[in-house]
Structure formats: C-alpha cells, structure tokens
Design a protein around this motif. Structure first.
Motif, PDB file in Angstrom:
ATOM      1  N   TRP A 246      44.473  44.967  42.193  1.00  0.00           N
ATOM      2  CA  TRP A 246      43.538  44.546  43.237  1.00  0.00           C
ATOM      3  C   TRP A 246      42.978  43.164  42.906  1.00  0.00           C
ATOM      4  N   TYR A 247      42.599  42.945  41.645  1.00  0.00           N
ATOM      5  CA  TYR A 247      42.051  41.657  41.222  1.00  0.00           C
ATOM      6  C   TYR A 247      43.076  40.545  41.413  1.00  0.00           C
ATOM      7  N   ARG A 248      44.322  40.794  41.007  1.00  0.00           N
ATOM      8  CA  ARG A 248      45.374  39.780  41.170  1.00  0.00           C
ATOM      9  C   ARG A 248      45.585  39.454  42.644  1.00  0.00           C
ATOM     10  N   GLU A 249      45.577  40.486  43.490  1.00  0.00           N
ATOM     11  CA  GLU A 249      45.770  40.250  44.923  1.00  0.00           C
ATOM     12  C   GLU A 249      44.637  39.408  45.496  1.00  0.00           C
ATOM     13  N   LYS A 250      43.407  39.685  45.106  1.00  0.00           N
ATOM     14  CA  LYS A 250      42.264  38.907  45.597  1.00  0.00           C
ATOM     15  C   LYS A 250      42.329  37.468  45.090  1.00  0.00           C
ATOM     16  N   LEU A 251      42.730  37.309  43.856  1.00  0.00           N
ATOM     17  CA  LEU A 251      42.869  35.965  43.295  1.00  0.00           C
ATOM     18  C   LEU A 251      43.955  35.188  44.027  1.00  0.00           C
ATOM     19  N   TYR A 252      45.083  35.837  44.228  1.00  0.00           N
ATOM     20  CA  TYR A 252      46.185  35.207  44.951  1.00  0.00           C
ATOM     21  C   TYR A 252      45.736  34.837  46.365  1.00  0.00           C
ATOM     22  N   GLU A 253      44.943  35.697  46.969  1.00  0.00           N
ATOM     23  CA  GLU A 253      44.408  35.430  48.311  1.00  0.00           C
ATOM     24  C   GLU A 253      43.510  34.189  48.303  1.00  0.00           C
ATOM     25  N   SER A 254      42.734  34.000  47.250  1.00  0.00           N
ATOM     26  CA  SER A 254      41.895  32.796  47.148  1.00  0.00           C
ATOM     27  C   SER A 254      42.744  31.541  47.035  1.00  0.00           C
ATOM     28  N   TYR A 255      43.808  31.606  46.254  1.00  0.00           N
ATOM     29  CA  TYR A 255      44.733  30.465  46.180  1.00  0.00           C
ATOM     30  C   TYR A 255      45.333  30.184  47.557  1.00  0.00           C
ATOM     31  N   ARG A 256      45.792  31.236  48.223  1.00  0.00           N
ATOM     32  CA  ARG A 256      46.392  31.058  49.553  1.00  0.00           C
ATOM     33  C   ARG A 256      45.388  30.461  50.530  1.00  0.00           C
ATOM     34  N   ASN A 257      44.169  30.974  50.520  1.00  0.00           N
ATOM     35  CA  ASN A 257      43.131  30.460  51.422  1.00  0.00           C
ATOM     36  C   ASN A 257      42.843  28.990  51.133  1.00  0.00           C
ATOM     37  N   SER A 258      42.782  28.614  49.859  1.00  0.00           N
ATOM     38  CA  SER A 258      42.529  27.210  49.502  1.00  0.00           C
ATOM     39  C   SER A 258      43.629  26.306  50.056  1.00  0.00           C
ATOM     40  N   ILE A 259      44.856  26.711  49.856  1.00  0.00           N
ATOM     41  CA  ILE A 259      45.990  25.924  50.359  1.00  0.00           C
ATOM     42  C   ILE A 259      45.988  25.885  51.882  1.00  0.00           C
TER      43      ILE A 259
END
Length: 180
Positions: A55-68
């Motif tokens: 879950w943590y990795r998915e949320k982190l990945y989502e933050s990267y995606r949102n930033s991009i």
C-alpha cells in the motif's frame, strides 16, 4: 493375591500400552496444533506487513505519477499560451491572470506531492538527493517543467522504496521467460 492367568497379564499390558500410546498421540497432536497455530499467526503477521508495504509503495508511486502529471499540465498551459500568442498579436501571456493562477495552483499541487515524496525518502540526506531537491526547488515549475519532469523521474528511478518493486517485477519476468 489371586493367581492370574497369563492371558490376563497380556490383556492388562495391551490396555496399558494403548492408554500410554493414546496419551502420547494426544500430546503430540496438541504440540503440532500449537506449532501450526504459531506458524499461521506468523504468516498472518508477515502478510499484513507485506500488504502495508505494498500500500505504501502504491501511494508513493502515485505521488510520483501525480508530480509528473502536474508538470505535464504546466507544459500544456505554457504551450497553449505560446501557441495563442503566435496567432493572436493582442494576447500577452504575462497579463493572462487565468494562466498565471492556473500555473500557481499547479505549482502548489506539485509542491505538496513533491514534499510527500521527499519527506520519507531514505536517501534524503545524501548529497545526490539534496542536490536534486535543491535544483527542483530553485528551478520551480515556472521556469523549466521539462527538466523538472526528468529530475523527478531520475529520483523515482533511484528511489529504493520503488526500486525494490521494479527489481522484483523484472526478476519475475526474467524467470518466466526462462521457464517458457
């Protein structure tokens, strides 16, 4: 005492042997049940921890995606502004309050997503991550969103919190190709 026949001694021995054997089997089953329950409990704990990390990795990945994605929106807004100014001589992007407001709002969104990424980064104290973070903060979204997008992607590629997942995925892909 009464004399007993030899068959009676055998019968008592059989009963005592069965009784002792039954007690030992029940004790063994009890120990096995305890061991099985402990193993299931450990497996449940491991599974919960694994789910939490996922879950943590998915949320982190989502933050990267949102930033991009936010940086891509900034690029699109700037391109629209350049395109409009090329074909409309009266248009001045520096006086377009809607564009300015949009880019400022996107900058605030980007800042919050980027903060979420960096705050828990295990390498945030290293020179490399500090240098990239400084460049990102100094450049800002207004100046060069293309470069910022590349820097965010570079941080993402080196982020051990995501890198482990990518390596795990790649290892599965390699092993599945070997098996086929």
């Amino acid at each position: 005492m009464f004399p007993l026949e030899s068959g009676v001694y055998v019968g008592i021995g059989t009963v005592l042997g069965s009784l002792i054997s039954g007690v030992l089997v029940m004790r063994n089953n009890s120990k096995n049940n305890e061991f099985q329950m402990e193993r299931e409990n450990q497996q449940r704990i491991w599974q919960e921890e694994s789910e939490r990390r996922k879950w943590y990795r998915e949320k982190l990945y989502e933050s990267y995606r949102n930033s991009i994605h936010i940086l891509t929106k900034v690029i699109q807004a700037q391109y629209k502004s350049q395109f409009t100014s090329e074909y409309d001589d009266s248009y001045n992007p520096e006086h377009d309050l809607d564009l300015e407001l949009l880019i400022k709002n996107l900058y605030f969104e980007f800042s919050s997503e980027f903060s979420l990424i960096i705050v828990g980064h295990p390498d945030k104290e290293t020179k490399e991550i500090n240098g990239l973070t400084t460049i990102i903060i100094e450049k800002g979204v207004f100046r060069d969103p293309f470069t910022l997008r590349e820097l965010i992607t570079e941080i993402m590629e080196k982020d051990p919190r995501i890198k482990d997942v990518n390596e795990e995925y790649l290892n599965k892909q390699k092993s599945s190709k070997i098996l086929t």
